[in-house]
Design a protein around this motif. Structure first.
Motif, PDB file in Angstrom:
ATOM      1  N   THR A  53       0.868  -1.161   0.000  1.00  0.00           N
ATOM      2  CA  THR A  53       0.000   0.000   0.000  1.00  0.00           C
ATOM      3  C   THR A  53       0.909   1.216   0.000  1.00  0.00           C
ATOM      4  N   LEU A  54       0.575   2.232  -0.686  1.00  0.00           N
ATOM      5  CA  LEU A  54       1.527   3.287  -0.988  1.00  0.00           C
ATOM      6  C   LEU A  54       1.292   4.560  -0.182  1.00  0.00           C
ATOM      7  N   ALA A  55       2.387   5.447  -0.210  1.00  0.00           N
ATOM      8  CA  ALA A  55       2.328   6.677   0.547  1.00  0.00           C
ATOM      9  C   ALA A  55       1.939   7.874  -0.267  1.00  0.00           C
ATOM     10  N   ALA A  56       1.511   7.623  -1.426  1.00  0.00           N
ATOM     11  CA  ALA A  56       1.092   8.735  -2.226  1.00  0.00           C
ATOM     12  C   ALA A  56      -0.199   8.424  -2.873  1.00  0.00           C
ATOM     13  N   CYS A  57      -0.936   9.502  -3.305  1.00  0.00           N
ATOM     14  CA  CYS A  57      -2.248   9.222  -3.870  1.00  0.00           C
ATOM     15  C   CYS A  57      -2.500  10.152  -5.029  1.00  0.00           C
ATOM     16  N   GLY A  58      -3.549   9.837  -5.846  1.00  0.00           N
ATOM     17  CA  GLY A  58      -3.900  10.691  -6.959  1.00  0.00           C
ATOM     18  C   GLY A  58      -5.210  10.292  -7.569  1.00  0.00           C
ATOM     19  N   GLY A  59      -5.747  11.140  -8.435  1.00  0.00           N
ATOM     20  CA  GLY A  59      -7.025  10.851  -9.056  1.00  0.00           C
ATOM     21  C   GLY A  59      -6.866   9.942 -10.243  1.00  0.00           C
ATOM     22  N   SER A  60      -7.851   9.099 -10.502  1.00  0.00           N
ATOM     23  CA  SER A  60      -7.817   8.230 -11.667  1.00  0.00           C
ATOM     24  C   SER A  60      -9.224   7.819 -12.016  1.00  0.00           C
ATOM     25  N   PRO A 101      -0.354  -3.673 -15.438  1.00  0.00           N
ATOM     26  CA  PRO A 101       0.592  -2.629 -15.054  1.00  0.00           C
ATOM     27  C   PRO A 101      -0.113  -1.381 -14.529  1.00  0.00           C
ATOM     28  N   ALA A 102       0.581  -0.682 -13.639  1.00  0.00           N
ATOM     29  CA  ALA A 102       0.050   0.559 -13.077  1.00  0.00           C
ATOM     30  C   ALA A 102       1.204   1.510 -12.794  1.00  0.00           C
ATOM     31  N   ALA A 103       0.888   2.769 -12.642  1.00  0.00           N
ATOM     32  CA  ALA A 103       1.906   3.793 -12.388  1.00  0.00           C
ATOM     33  C   ALA A 103       2.253   3.813 -10.906  1.00  0.00           C
ATOM     34  N   VAL A 104       2.919   2.746 -10.490  1.00  0.00           N
ATOM     35  CA  VAL A 104       3.239   2.560  -9.083  1.00  0.00           C
ATOM     36  C   VAL A 104       4.697   2.144  -8.950  1.00  0.00           C
ATOM     37  N   PHE A 105       5.429   2.861  -8.120  1.00  0.00           N
ATOM     38  CA  PHE A 105       6.862   2.640  -7.893  1.00  0.00           C
ATOM     39  C   PHE A 105       7.078   2.307  -6.424  1.00  0.00           C
ATOM     40  N   GLN A 106       7.914   1.298  -6.153  1.00  0.00           N
ATOM     41  CA  GLN A 106       8.168   0.857  -4.785  1.00  0.00           C
ATOM     42  C   GLN A 106       9.639   1.049  -4.417  1.00  0.00           C
ATOM     43  N   SER A 107       9.876   1.425  -3.177  1.00  0.00           N
ATOM     44  CA  SER A 107      11.235   1.674  -2.707  1.00  0.00           C
ATOM     45  C   SER A 107      11.257   1.592  -1.194  1.00  0.00           C
ATOM     46  N   GLN A 121       2.363   6.290  -5.882  1.00  0.00           N
ATOM     47  CA  GLN A 121       1.248   6.069  -6.789  1.00  0.00           C
ATOM     48  C   GLN A 121       0.974   7.426  -7.425  1.00  0.00           C
ATOM     49  N   ALA A 122       1.213   7.519  -8.717  1.00  0.00           N
ATOM     50  CA  ALA A 122       1.280   8.820  -9.373  1.00  0.00           C
ATOM     51  C   ALA A 122       0.022   9.658  -9.160  1.00  0.00           C
TER      52      ALA A 122
END
Length: 543
Positions: free
Chosen positions: A18-25, A293-299, A445-446
């Motif tokens: 689960t990511l630390a960023a959010c956006g509309g889609s 695929p999705a615009a999601v990057f993990q680190s 998450q872009a």
């Protein structure tokens, strides 16, 4: 060629994130009755938001998906990431620096009060004002006058670059040309606010009033740590008409519990498959399974002030840790091929992506090089203590964190382990307050589909999501140059140059890109996941 250590000897499991960023889609609705369809009562999984639901102070996915259902912005993003007007009638500029924005007439919030140009200008000024301490204030930095409202104490209360022309028109003057500014306007930081919000913003965030396809089912519809209930907003006239009768988000403690409810028909859509089901969910759900695929990057991020991780010693240790991780094996064994090893800091679904950015070889699994770099760092200052990676237990992260820590431990000969937090909100609180004492899981998450969005909000000096407090003037300068370009290809080339600096400094350790792995119940129809892995909730129907 290096030999890959088998994960079976380290761990054997699967994991989700689960990511630390959010956006509309979103994508255009399929028509239906204005203000709501007759598509049943839809139940989706969610996570308790970190903060009250104020658009300019919500920068994590749990709250972001709620905002995107409660609000309508100037634009929204279709399933493939392409922007379309929502509240905006037009967004025009002759020089990519001075914009005239006209909104559609007769727009209203869910309480019946009008949405005007002033609603946007007041909301943006509130978000930018430093004394309001909004987490997404960084998004307003390009607007003239931002520095004045951010000063301590503020030189001004409003940004000079925002001017209301009339009820449906306002202008935006930027400090330099930024050709992708209209693309950003679908992000939640740019949503409007009703006048009543400014009477008591904290109270407003607990019972928000938006202008989107949904509204709260009741003023007390947010049951903290349990669920939140929405019903269609009959005043919304935009393209994302709700096709269902209601939408509820249930805040599960684990994805295993959510997946069990999906299989038993008590949940209609899930956006993350739990570790225990990654190997079988596509067989379990058949055509109802999603793996795309999705615009999601993990680190994971190593704070700049962490002992042994600053200066030249820190660079060596960061590079050593990166070389110590076999990303391909983790993606295959832990994630059951629902992740792809990272080649950069962005996402392969974004225009301009490249997997051959100079410096990216630091992501290659190379135990011998990792040991050499670590020894070189020890010559500067011997390492002591335990290297930890913090994560939230309610997000299904333990398996990959344990696998990553095992590689670091085995390769570098140091103590390394996961540091679990019970909830995402608890982890984010320590990260935001800078009270965290080790590395911590991060991801993006872009907010909007552009390379710039994967770099500036996370790594620019002072950026709202720069949780590791990274700062490099050369990197910042390249970001500014890229933003000023009116040609997308030229901008992307500069952003790739900026990434070469990130590969040298490694403010975060890139791990992998995420597919969206999810699914729906037998009763749910019209389920579609967007470019950033979020379901298009408004178009889901239920028999």
């Amino acid at each position: 060629m290096t030999r890959r250590a088998g994960l079976a000897g380290l761990l054997g499991a699967a994991a989700v994130t689960t990511l630390a960023a959010c956006g509309g889609s979103e994508e255009e609705g399929s028509g239906g009755t204005e203000g709501g369809g007759s598509g049943g009562d839809v139940i989706a999984n969610g996570t308790e938001p970190q903060n009250p639901l104020v658009p300019t102070s919500t920068n994590e996915v749990g709250g972001g998906r709620l905002l995107d259902s409660l609000w309508a912005g100037l634009v929204y993003y279709q399933a493939d990431g392409s922007p379309q007007n929502d509240v905006a009638e037009s967004i025009e500029s002759a020089d990519a620096q001075n914009y005239t924005i006209t909104i559609k007439p007769d727009q209203t919030f869910s309480d019946g009060t009008p949405v005007t140009a002033q609603s946007f200008v007041d909301a943006w000024n509130y978000g930018a004002l430093g004394t309001n301490a909004q987490l997404s204030s960084y998004f307003f930095e390009p607007i003239q006058g931002f520095e004045d409202v951010q000063a301590e104490p503020p030189v001004a209360q409003t940004m000079s670059g925002l001017q209301v022309v009339d009820d449906t028109t306002f202008t935006v003057a930027l400090t330099q040309p930024e050709s992708d500014f209209p693309l950003r306007l679908g992000y939640s930081a740019f949503y409007p606010l009703p006048a009543s919000a400014f009477d008591d913003m904290a109270a407003f965030g607990e019972s928000p009033i938006g202008n989107g396809p949904y509204k709260l089912a009741a003023p007390d519809a947010w049951q903290h740590n349990v669920r939140i209930d929405f019903v269609p907003n009959e005043t919304y006239t935009g393209p994302r008409q709700a096709q269902n009768d209601s939408l509820a988000f249930v805040f599960y403690e684990t994805y295993d519990a959510a997946y069990a409810d999906l299989q038993s028909g008590n949940l209609d859509v899930i956006d993350n498959i739990p570790p225990s089901a990654l190997a079988t969910f596509q067989d379990d759900l058949g055509e109802r399974a999603v793996n795309q695929p999705a615009a999601v990057f993990q680190s994971f991020t190593i704070p700049q002030n962490l002992p042994h991780f600053s200066g030249e010693e820190g660079k060596l240790r960061r590079q050593a840790i990166s070389h110590a991780i076999d990303r391909a094996q983790v993606c295959e064994t832990v994630f059951q091929d629902t992740r792809t090893p990272a080649k950069d800091f962005t996402s392969p679904v974004i225009d301009g992506y490249s997997e051959t950015v100079p410096g990216s070889e630091v992501l290659a699994y190379d135990p011998e090089e990792a040991k050499r770099l670590w020894a070189e760092a020890d010559a500067i200052s011997p390492y002591t203590g335990t290297f930890t990676i913090a994560y939230n237990s309610d997000g299904g992260h333990q398996e990959w964190v344990d696998a990553t820590a095992a590689y670091i431990r085995q390769t570098l000969g140091i103590q390394a382990e996961g540091a679990p937090y019970p909830t995402f909100a608890a982890l984010r609180t320590d990260v935001t307050n800078r009270t965290i004492t080790g590395a911590f899981r991060t991801g993006w998450q872009a907010d909007y589909p552009g390379l710039y969005n994967f770099l500036a909000p996370i790594y620019a000096t002072g950026a709202g999501s720069n949780d590791g407090d990274y700062s490099n003037p050369e990197f910042d300068a390249l970001l500014n140059q890229a933003a000023a370009q009116t040609d997308a290809a030229a901008s992307n080339e500069l952003l790739q140059q900026a990434q070469t600096i990130l590969f040298e400094d490694l403010p975060a350790i890139p791990l992998w890109y995420s597919n969206v792995t999810g699914g729906s119940s037998e009763a749910a129809s019209d389920v579609q996941f967007g470019w950033n892995s979020v379901p298009l909730y408004y178009q889901i129907t239920k028999s």
